[in-house]
Write a protein that holds these residues in place. Structure first.
Motif, mmCIF file in Angstrom:
data_model
loop_
_atom_site.group_PDB
_atom_site.id
_atom_site.type_symbol
_atom_site.label_atom_id
_atom_site.label_comp_id
_atom_site.label_asym_id
_atom_site.label_seq_id
_atom_site.Cartn_x
_atom_site.Cartn_y
_atom_site.Cartn_z
ATOM 1 N N HIS A 152 0.792 -1.234 0.000
ATOM 2 C CA HIS A 152 0.000 0.000 0.000
ATOM 3 C C HIS A 152 0.823 1.282 0.000
ATOM 4 C CE1 HIS A 152 -3.305 -2.649 0.567
ATOM 5 N NE2 HIS A 152 -2.923 -3.034 1.776
ATOM 6 N N ALA A 153 2.096 1.203 -0.373
ATOM 7 C CA ALA A 153 2.915 2.435 -0.363
ATOM 8 C C ALA A 153 4.031 2.306 -1.395
ATOM 9 C CB ALA A 153 3.514 2.647 1.028
ATOM 10 N N PRO A 154 4.544 3.453 -1.918
ATOM 11 C CA PRO A 154 5.659 3.391 -2.886
ATOM 12 C C PRO A 154 6.987 3.155 -2.172
ATOM 13 C CG PRO A 154 5.052 5.667 -2.500
ATOM 14 C CD PRO A 154 4.122 4.847 -1.645
ATOM 15 N N ILE A 155 7.004 2.090 -1.397
ATOM 16 C CA ILE A 155 8.192 1.769 -0.595
ATOM 17 C C ILE A 155 8.685 0.384 -0.992
ATOM 18 C CG2 ILE A 155 9.122 1.421 1.728
ATOM 19 C CD1 ILE A 155 6.999 3.348 2.790
ATOM 20 N N TYR A 156 9.973 0.346 -1.390
ATOM 21 C CA TYR A 156 10.592 -0.908 -1.833
ATOM 22 C C TYR A 156 11.614 -1.360 -0.797
ATOM 23 C CZ TYR A 156 8.564 0.034 -6.417
ATOM 24 O OH TYR A 156 7.678 0.267 -7.440
ATOM 25 N N LEU A 157 11.714 -2.684 -0.661
ATOM 26 C CA LEU A 157 12.713 -3.242 0.256
ATOM 27 C C LEU A 157 13.721 -4.031 -0.553
ATOM 28 C CD1 LEU A 157 9.832 -4.074 2.467
ATOM 29 C CD2 LEU A 157 11.853 -3.064 3.481
ATOM 30 N N ALA A 158 14.990 -3.797 -0.258
ATOM 31 C CA ALA A 158 16.051 -4.510 -0.976
ATOM 32 C C ALA A 158 17.164 -4.819 0.017
ATOM 33 C CB ALA A 158 16.574 -3.639 -2.119
ATOM 34 N N GLY A 159 18.165 -5.582 -0.435
ATOM 35 C CA GLY A 159 19.280 -5.933 0.445
ATOM 36 C C GLY A 159 19.588 -7.412 0.336
ATOM 37 N N ASP A 160 20.491 -7.864 1.205
ATOM 38 C CA ASP A 160 20.927 -9.266 1.094
ATOM 39 C C ASP A 160 19.862 -10.264 1.531
ATOM 40 O OD1 ASP A 160 21.125 -8.629 3.808
ATOM 41 O OD2 ASP A 160 22.901 -9.870 4.113
ATOM 42 N N ALA A 161 18.758 -9.783 2.093
ATOM 43 C CA ALA A 161 17.665 -10.697 2.477
ATOM 44 C C ALA A 161 16.809 -11.063 1.269
ATOM 45 C CB ALA A 161 16.797 -10.041 3.539
ATOM 46 N N PHE A 162 17.151 -10.510 0.099
ATOM 47 C CA PHE A 162 16.364 -10.736 -1.117
ATOM 48 C C PHE A 162 17.266 -11.365 -2.172
ATOM 49 C CE2 PHE A 162 14.548 -7.416 1.351
ATOM 50 C CZ PHE A 162 13.193 -7.721 1.346
ATOM 51 N N GLY A 163 16.879 -12.550 -2.629
ATOM 52 C CA GLY A 163 17.681 -13.201 -3.673
ATOM 53 C C GLY A 163 18.743 -14.102 -3.087
ATOM 54 N N ILE A 164 19.956 -14.014 -3.635
ATOM 55 C CA ILE A 164 20.975 -15.040 -3.320
ATOM 56 C C ILE A 164 21.818 -14.715 -2.072
ATOM 57 C CG2 ILE A 164 21.113 -15.826 -5.720
ATOM 58 C CD1 ILE A 164 23.822 -14.393 -5.932
ATOM 59 N N GLY A 165 21.633 -13.553 -1.494
ATOM 60 C CA GLY A 165 22.314 -13.242 -0.232
ATOM 61 C C GLY A 165 23.764 -12.807 -0.408
ATOM 62 N N ASN A 166 24.381 -12.475 0.719
ATOM 63 C CA ASN A 166 25.791 -12.077 0.774
ATOM 64 C C ASN A 166 26.058 -10.799 -0.038
ATOM 65 O OD1 ASN A 166 26.414 -14.122 2.477
ATOM 66 N ND2 ASN A 166 27.269 -15.456 0.930
ATOM 67 N N VAL A 167 27.327 -10.532 -0.270
ATOM 68 C CA VAL A 167 27.704 -9.288 -0.957
ATOM 69 C C VAL A 167 27.124 -9.278 -2.370
ATOM 70 C CG1 VAL A 167 29.679 -8.019 -1.897
ATOM 71 C CG2 VAL A 167 29.801 -8.955 0.415
ATOM 72 N N GLU A 168 27.269 -10.378 -3.073
ATOM 73 C CA GLU A 168 26.757 -10.419 -4.448
ATOM 74 C C GLU A 168 25.237 -10.251 -4.467
ATOM 75 O OE1 GLU A 168 27.772 -13.904 -6.736
ATOM 76 O OE2 GLU A 168 26.895 -13.055 -8.561
ATOM 77 N N GLY A 169 24.560 -10.927 -3.563
ATOM 78 C CA GLY A 169 23.093 -10.844 -3.519
ATOM 79 C C GLY A 169 22.624 -9.434 -3.204
ATOM 80 N N ALA A 170 23.339 -8.757 -2.295
ATOM 81 C CA ALA A 170 22.969 -7.378 -1.948
ATOM 82 C C ALA A 170 23.140 -6.472 -3.165
ATOM 83 C CB ALA A 170 23.826 -6.887 -0.785
ATOM 84 N N PHE A 171 24.255 -6.635 -3.863
ATOM 85 C CA PHE A 171 24.512 -5.812 -5.054
ATOM 86 C C PHE A 171 23.410 -6.051 -6.104
ATOM 87 C CE2 PHE A 171 26.204 -5.242 -9.310
ATOM 88 C CZ PHE A 171 26.763 -3.976 -9.243
ATOM 89 N N LEU A 172 23.090 -7.331 -6.352
ATOM 90 C CA LEU A 172 22.094 -7.658 -7.374
ATOM 91 C C LEU A 172 20.701 -7.178 -6.966
ATOM 92 C CD1 LEU A 172 23.223 -11.275 -8.360
ATOM 93 C CD2 LEU A 172 23.593 -9.161 -9.647
ATOM 94 N N SER A 173 20.401 -7.258 -5.678
ATOM 95 C CA SER A 173 19.102 -6.795 -5.203
ATOM 96 C C SER A 173 18.939 -5.299 -5.503
ATOM 97 C CB SER A 173 18.996 -7.064 -3.698
ATOM 98 O OG SER A 173 17.858 -6.447 -3.172
ATOM 99 N N GLY A 174 19.983 -4.529 -5.204
ATOM 100 C CA GLY A 174 19.946 -3.092 -5.493
ATOM 101 C C GLY A 174 19.812 -2.831 -6.984
ATOM 102 N N LEU A 175 20.551 -3.612 -7.758
ATOM 103 C CA LEU A 175 20.521 -3.434 -9.215
ATOM 104 C C LEU A 175 19.108 -3.717 -9.769
ATOM 105 C CD1 LEU A 175 22.799 -2.879 -11.318
ATOM 106 C CD2 LEU A 175 22.804 -5.337 -11.763
ATOM 107 N N GLU A 176 18.508 -4.792 -9.266
ATOM 108 C CA GLU A 176 17.189 -5.189 -9.780
ATOM 109 C C GLU A 176 16.113 -4.183 -9.392
ATOM 110 O OE1 GLU A 176 16.502 -7.536 -11.974
ATOM 111 O OE2 GLU A 176 18.646 -7.979 -12.048
ATOM 112 N N VAL A 177 16.168 -3.667 -8.179
ATOM 113 C CA VAL A 177 15.158 -2.669 -7.813
ATOM 114 C C VAL A 177 15.388 -1.403 -8.642
ATOM 115 C CG1 VAL A 177 16.249 -1.565 -5.786
ATOM 116 C CG2 VAL A 177 13.798 -1.772 -5.879
#
Ligand SMILES: Cc1cc2nc3c(=O)[nH]c(=O)nc-3n(C[C@H](O)[C@H](O)[C@H](O)COP(=O)(O)OP(=O)(O)OC[C@H]3O[C@@H](n4cnc5c(N)ncnc54)[C@H](O)[C@@H]3O)c2cc1C
Length: 310
Positions: free
Chosen positions: A276-301
């Motif tokens: 219900h809001a224009p608020i997105y959540l990203a970070g290493d808790a989304f996708g494959i985790g760790n440094v790579e997962g955090a980077f990819l999460s940011g990229l995808e959002v």
């Protein structure tokens, strides 16, 4: 589009970079004194020690492109971590070299802790107000949820289910300066079924000009001793690795708690938008985790918002 990002760790920085390149007005807020979040490197007098993430691997072609860029800019180097088959990567002068490189052209406001989210702005502890059309939070999920609850943000049952599915391991880290380097072959040692799970010799790793070590306690030990007396816990952990680190060599010791170190249970997609809001959540808790997962999460959002608004 005015995009505000809470958190200048890998996820926030990679989202900000793409969105800035695509013409958006992007501001990052971080409560820390520097950028990088869990990609942290500490100085103890002349010594340096990687404090959170120790190294990272590459699985995806998109992260590989970023690695190539960092190699060309001399921001990272390869490290053959003992007991690991494939090459790992480290920051040439510490892991925080990487977020610093990403942050250089971006607008980052440090020492700015978001304390309340309003429908079109975020209020920080220092009393400042930052406007947004779209908000991205990359804070660890329990911290983001606390912020939503304090702000009275409407959360749907579906949002709550996503939050409830995410879990992190804690980690107690010990940083110590030494009189002499350790004899740990290759500068890194993974241990199993012991209080300490990992030892890095930062001198051998090439980031510290004087001997220093980083110890990471195992998830089980960290969980059991998380609320314990930190100095006692530090002594206990150092005593358990006396075969590699001679007690008489130890000089200064710092002990730190990471309440959220690795996202053990993650949401399978790269990011999540509140119902219900224009608020997105990203970070290493989304996708494959760790440094790579955090980077990819940011990229995808970042890509998703570019597709929506460009
Ligand atoms: C001890 C430890 C060891 C690790 N080892 C490895 C490893 O060897 N390899 C690997 O790949 N990964 C490792 N990791 C995990 C890796 O560091 C993380 O997965 C990754 O850095 C997470 O990036 P992020 O951007 O998602 O989150 P973070 O780096 O946590 O960034 C979130 C940022 O949000 C900020 N923030 C939070 N709340 C607010 C607020 N209210 N207002 C403003 N700012 C706020 C924080 O200050 C932080 O900078 C390790 C982590 C730890 C802690």
């Amino acid at each position: 589009m005015k995009i505000l990002i809470i958190g200048a760790g890998m996820a926030g920085l990679s989202a900000a970079r793409l969105l800035t390149q695509n013409g958006h007005e992007v501001t990052l807020l971080d409560k820390g004194r520097g950028v990088g979040g869990r990609m942290s490197t500490r100085k103890i007098e002349l010594a340096k020690a990687d404090h959170g993430a120790q190294y990272f691997s590459v699985k995806s072609p998109e992260f590989r492109l970023f690695i190539d860029e960092l190699m060309a800019a001399n921001v990272i180097s390869e490290w053959q971590v003992p007991q690991r088959e494939n090459i790992r990567y480290i920051g040439t002068t510490g892991m925080n070299t990487i977020p610093k490189h990403l942050a250089a052209p971006l607008t980052v406001c440090l020492n700015e802790k978001a304390i309340r989210i309003h429908p079109q702005s975020v209020e920080t502890e220092s009393g400042n107000q930052y406007d947004y059309d779209v908000l991205i939070s990359t804070a660890p999920i329990p911290q983001a949820v606390e912020l939503f609850q304090r702000s009275g943000t409407t959360l749907a049952d579906a949002d709550q289910r996503v939050f409830d599915s995410i879990e992190y391991d804690p980690c107690i880290a010990v940083l110590a300066t030494l009189k002499t380097p350790t004899t740990i072959e290759g500068g890194g040692l993974l241990l199993e079924n012991q209080p300490v799970a990992w030892i890095a010799d930062n001198f051998q790793k090439g980031i510290s000009s004087v001997p220093s070590v980083t110890l990471h306690a195992s998830a089980n030990y960290s969980q059991a001793h998380f609320e314990g007396n930190l100095q006692e816990v530090g002594k206990d952990l150092l005593a358990s690795v006396r075969d590699w680190i001679a007690p008489e060599s130890i000089e200064q010791v710092q002990v730190h708690r990471w309440r959220y170190s690795l996202a053990r249970q993650r949401y399978p997609h790269s990011f999540y938008k509140l119902q219900h809001a224009p608020i997105y959540l990203a970070g290493d808790a989304f996708g494959i985790g760790n440094v790579e997962g955090a980077f990819l999460s940011g990229l995808e959002v970042g890509k998703a918002l570019t597709n929506l608004f460009n």
